[in-house]
Design a protein around this motif. Structure first.
Motif, PDB file in Angstrom:
ATOM      1  N   GLU A  25       0.800  -1.236   0.000  1.00 51.91           N
ATOM      2  CA  GLU A  25       0.000   0.000   0.000  1.00 51.91           C
ATOM      3  C   GLU A  25       0.827   1.278   0.000  1.00 51.91           C
ATOM      4  N   ASN A  28       1.519   5.796  -1.786  1.00 47.47           N
ATOM      5  CA  ASN A  28       0.253   6.483  -1.548  1.00 47.47           C
ATOM      6  C   ASN A  28       0.574   7.776  -0.807  1.00 47.47           C
ATOM      7  N   THR A  30      -1.085   9.615   1.098  1.00 49.10           N
ATOM      8  CA  THR A  30      -1.694   9.837   2.404  1.00 49.10           C
ATOM      9  C   THR A  30      -0.606   9.916   3.465  1.00 49.10           C
ATOM     10  N   ARG A  31      -0.469  11.074   4.099  1.00 51.77           N
ATOM     11  CA  ARG A  31       0.504  11.288   5.163  1.00 51.77           C
ATOM     12  C   ARG A  31       1.952  10.997   4.748  1.00 51.77           C
ATOM     13  N   ARG A  32       2.227  10.996   3.461  1.00 55.71           N
ATOM     14  CA  ARG A  32       3.611  10.859   3.031  1.00 55.71           C
ATOM     15  C   ARG A  32       4.006  12.106   2.258  1.00 55.71           C
ATOM     16  N   ASP A  95      -4.115   2.707  -8.764  1.00 51.28           N
ATOM     17  CA  ASP A  95      -5.088   3.211  -7.792  1.00 51.28           C
ATOM     18  C   ASP A  95      -5.408   4.673  -8.079  1.00 51.28           C
ATOM     19  N   ILE A 140     -10.747  -4.132  -9.341  1.00 54.69           N
ATOM     20  CA  ILE A 140     -11.286  -4.208  -7.979  1.00 54.69           C
ATOM     21  C   ILE A 140     -12.653  -3.534  -7.974  1.00 54.69           C
ATOM     22  N   ASP A 180     -14.052  -5.746  -3.167  1.00 55.48           N
ATOM     23  CA  ASP A 180     -13.627  -5.027  -1.964  1.00 55.48           C
ATOM     24  C   ASP A 180     -14.850  -4.788  -1.089  1.00 55.48           C
ATOM     25  N   GLY A 214      -8.534  -2.530   1.951  1.00 57.92           N
ATOM     26  CA  GLY A 214      -7.484  -1.666   2.484  1.00 57.92           C
ATOM     27  C   GLY A 214      -7.383  -1.947   3.969  1.00 57.92           C
ATOM     28  N   ASN A 217      -7.097   0.791   6.782  1.00 56.99           N
ATOM     29  CA  ASN A 217      -8.152   1.816   6.940  1.00 56.99           C
ATOM     30  C   ASN A 217      -8.793   1.755   8.320  1.00 56.99           C
ATOM     31  N   ARG A 225      -1.902   1.112  15.932  1.00 62.33           N
ATOM     32  CA  ARG A 225      -2.546   0.766  14.666  1.00 62.33           C
ATOM     33  C   ARG A 225      -2.114  -0.603  14.147  1.00 62.33           C
ATOM     34  N   ILE A 245      -4.675  -5.068   0.684  1.00 65.15           N
ATOM     35  CA  ILE A 245      -3.794  -3.940   0.382  1.00 65.15           C
ATOM     36  C   ILE A 245      -3.273  -3.481   1.737  1.00 65.15           C
ATOM     37  N   ASN A 247       0.562  -2.700   4.414  1.00 67.25           N
ATOM     38  CA  ASN A 247       1.988  -2.405   4.484  1.00 67.25           C
ATOM     39  C   ASN A 247       2.738  -3.716   4.766  1.00 67.25           C
ATOM     40  N   LYS A 250       4.799  -4.398   7.842  1.00 65.06           N
ATOM     41  CA  LYS A 250       4.107  -4.555   9.124  1.00 65.06           C
ATOM     42  C   LYS A 250       3.274  -5.831   9.184  1.00 65.06           C
TER      43      LYS A 250
HETATM   44  N1  THG Z   1      -9.671  -0.261  -0.956  1.00 65.27           N
HETATM   45  C1  THG Z   1      -9.067  -0.177  -2.158  1.00 65.27           C
HETATM   46  N2  THG Z   1      -8.024   0.640  -2.383  1.00 65.27           N
HETATM   47  C2  THG Z   1      -7.552   1.431  -1.406  1.00 65.27           C
HETATM   48  C3  THG Z   1      -8.135   1.382  -0.125  1.00 65.27           C
HETATM   49  C4  THG Z   1      -9.230   0.504   0.077  1.00 65.27           C
HETATM   50  N3  THG Z   1      -6.493   2.265  -1.626  1.00 65.27           N
HETATM   51  C5  THG Z   1      -6.098   3.240  -0.648  1.00 65.27           C
HETATM   52  C6  THG Z   1      -6.326   2.728   0.768  1.00 65.27           C
HETATM   53  N4  THG Z   1      -7.628   2.169   0.888  1.00 65.27           N
HETATM   54  C7  THG Z   1      -5.300   1.664   1.096  1.00 65.27           C
HETATM   55  N5  THG Z   1      -4.021   2.245   1.216  1.00 65.27           N
HETATM   56  C8  THG Z   1      -3.556   2.840   2.383  1.00 65.27           C
HETATM   57  C9  THG Z   1      -2.330   3.453   2.325  1.00 65.27           C
HETATM   58  C10 THG Z   1      -1.779   3.997   3.482  1.00 65.27           C
HETATM   59  C11 THG Z   1      -2.470   3.936   4.669  1.00 65.27           C
HETATM   60  C12 THG Z   1      -3.708   3.339   4.711  1.00 65.27           C
HETATM   61  C13 THG Z   1      -4.247   2.780   3.573  1.00 65.27           C
HETATM   62  C14 THG Z   1      -1.911   4.464   5.929  1.00 65.27           C
HETATM   63  N6  THG Z   1      -0.775   5.132   5.887  1.00 65.27           N
HETATM   64  C15 THG Z   1      -0.100   5.610   7.105  1.00 65.27           C
HETATM   65  C16 THG Z   1      -0.914   6.647   7.828  1.00 65.27           C
HETATM   66  O1  THG Z   1      -1.805   7.254   7.269  1.00 65.27           O
HETATM   67  O2  THG Z   1      -0.645   6.841   9.006  1.00 65.27           O
HETATM   68  C17 THG Z   1       1.235   6.190   6.743  1.00 65.27           C
HETATM   69  C18 THG Z   1       2.193   5.231   6.134  1.00 65.27           C
HETATM   70  C19 THG Z   1       2.675   4.102   6.989  1.00 65.27           C
HETATM   71  O3  THG Z   1       2.941   4.272   8.196  1.00 65.27           O
HETATM   72  O4  THG Z   1       2.861   3.001   6.432  1.00 65.27           O
HETATM   73  O5  THG Z   1      -2.447   4.246   6.975  1.00 65.27           O
HETATM   74  O6  THG Z   1      -9.807   0.409   1.174  1.00 65.27           O
HETATM   75  N7  THG Z   1      -9.547  -0.966  -3.143  1.00 65.27           N
END
Ligand code: THG
Length: 281
Positions: A25, A28, A30-32, A95, A140, A180, A214, A217, A225, A245, A247, A250
């Motif tokens: 995942e 992405n 998000t928070r990066r 994505d 998906i 999904d 995901g 999520n 987490r 999907i 990490n 982890k």
């Molecule tokens: N379904 C489908 N696709 C998806 C999702 C889904 N794509 C996006 C998302 N949901 C799945 N991907 C992520 C990517 C990162 C995080 C959560 C879901 C995440 N990142 C950490 C954070 O925000 O704190 C930061 C990075 C880390 O520590 O690894 O949580 O549901 N089809």
């Protein structure tokens, strides 16, 4: 049921009988912040590093999401795909909610990839399904539609069936539709994970499809987490989840342990192989 994806040469089979396939995942925004800033400069080193780290941690497929406000992902998504495939041979999961960005990426991608995602809205099915058919991609299917997100697992199943039927009528093979069930934050709704688990069970029993979600999520807004994600992942795999999907840095240990316990890892080969690979680092 088997969904076959490929990179340049490397083939990955997602099989409802297991073992679990991990879609990394981490590409992405998000928070990066660093991913956004480097990509804005046209620098792909960090995205390649994220890919390499996930492959080392046993990702089988990489999710590629480069969408953030102000970016032209019709240009950036195909460019990122090219850079990734120059260096690595691994199937990709594209994505983006933008079907034009997806189509631009499909024009340059090597092998057979996964489109993330279509949902049950008419507009979404009409724009993504013909593209998936034309490029021979798997897709998906998110279990939400024009009425939004339902909390009733039977209604989510009905949406999955609707998308699956529409896809098959478009000429997409049944096994190329991965469902999904929607994993949502448990901090916002105490029943969120139970609804997802029930939906997974129903889809597994009634459709026999491969299932993704995901997996990170659910833990948004909470401490610890990683532990929450692992607990949910194990339960979801038991219910029928086949290609989360997540990490991989982890989650791979827990996934390998779960496959072993479920009798899908003869002589603990994959479990031990992963253990050895983490020990060296
Ligand atoms: N379904 C489908 N696709 C998806 C999702 C889904 N794509 C996006 C998302 N949901 C799945 N991907 C992520 C990517 C990162 C995080 C959560 C879901 C995440 N990142 C950490 C954070 O925000 O704190 C930061 C990075 C880390 O520590 O690894 O949580 O549901 N089809």
């Amino acid at each position: 049921m088997k969904t076959v994806l490929s990179g340049k040469k490397n083939e990955v089979i997602i099989n409802t009988e297991g073992p679990v396939i991990i879609i990394g995942e981490c590409i992405n925004p998000t928070r990066r912040k660093k991913l956004v800033s480097t990509l804005q400069e046209g620098n792909f080193e960090y995205v390649l590093e994220l890919a390499g780290n996930q492959i080392d941690a046993m990702a089988d497929i990489l999710d590629v999401n480069v969408g953030f406000p102000g970016v032209d992902d019709v240009k950036l998504l195909p460019e990122t795909v090219k850079q990734l495939q120059n260096r690595y041979d691994i199937p990709l999961c594209l994505d983006s909610p933008n079907s034009r960005a997806i189509e631009a990426a499909l024009k340059v991608v090597l092998g057979k990839c996964l489109i993330n995602s279509v949902n049950g809205e008419e507009k979404s099915m009409n724009s993504f399904l013909p593209v998936a058919k034309e490029y021979g991609s798997a897709i998906i299917a998110l279990t939400m539609d024009d009425e939004g997100i339902t909390h009733d697992p039977f209604k989510r199943l009905a949406i999955a069936e609707k998308i699956l039927n529409r896809a098959v009528r478009t000429g997409i093979r049944e096994e190329d539709v991965i469902i999904d069930p929607l994993a949502m934050a448990i901090s916002a709704d105490p029943q969120a994970c139970m609804v997802t688990l029930e939906t997974i069970k129903l889809i597994h029993e009634k459709l026999g499809s491969n299932i993704t979600q995901g997996a990170s999520n659910i833990s948004f807004g909470l401490p610890s987490r990683e532990m929450l994600n692992i607990a949910f992942m194990v339960l979801a795999i038991r219910a029928g989840l086949t290609c989360p999907i997540a990490n991989p840095e982890k989650i791979t240990s827990a996934v390998r342990a779960t496959d072993l316990i479920l009798g899908r890892d003869d002589f603990a080969m994959r479990f031990v192989e992963h253990y050895e690979s983490t020990k060296q680092n």
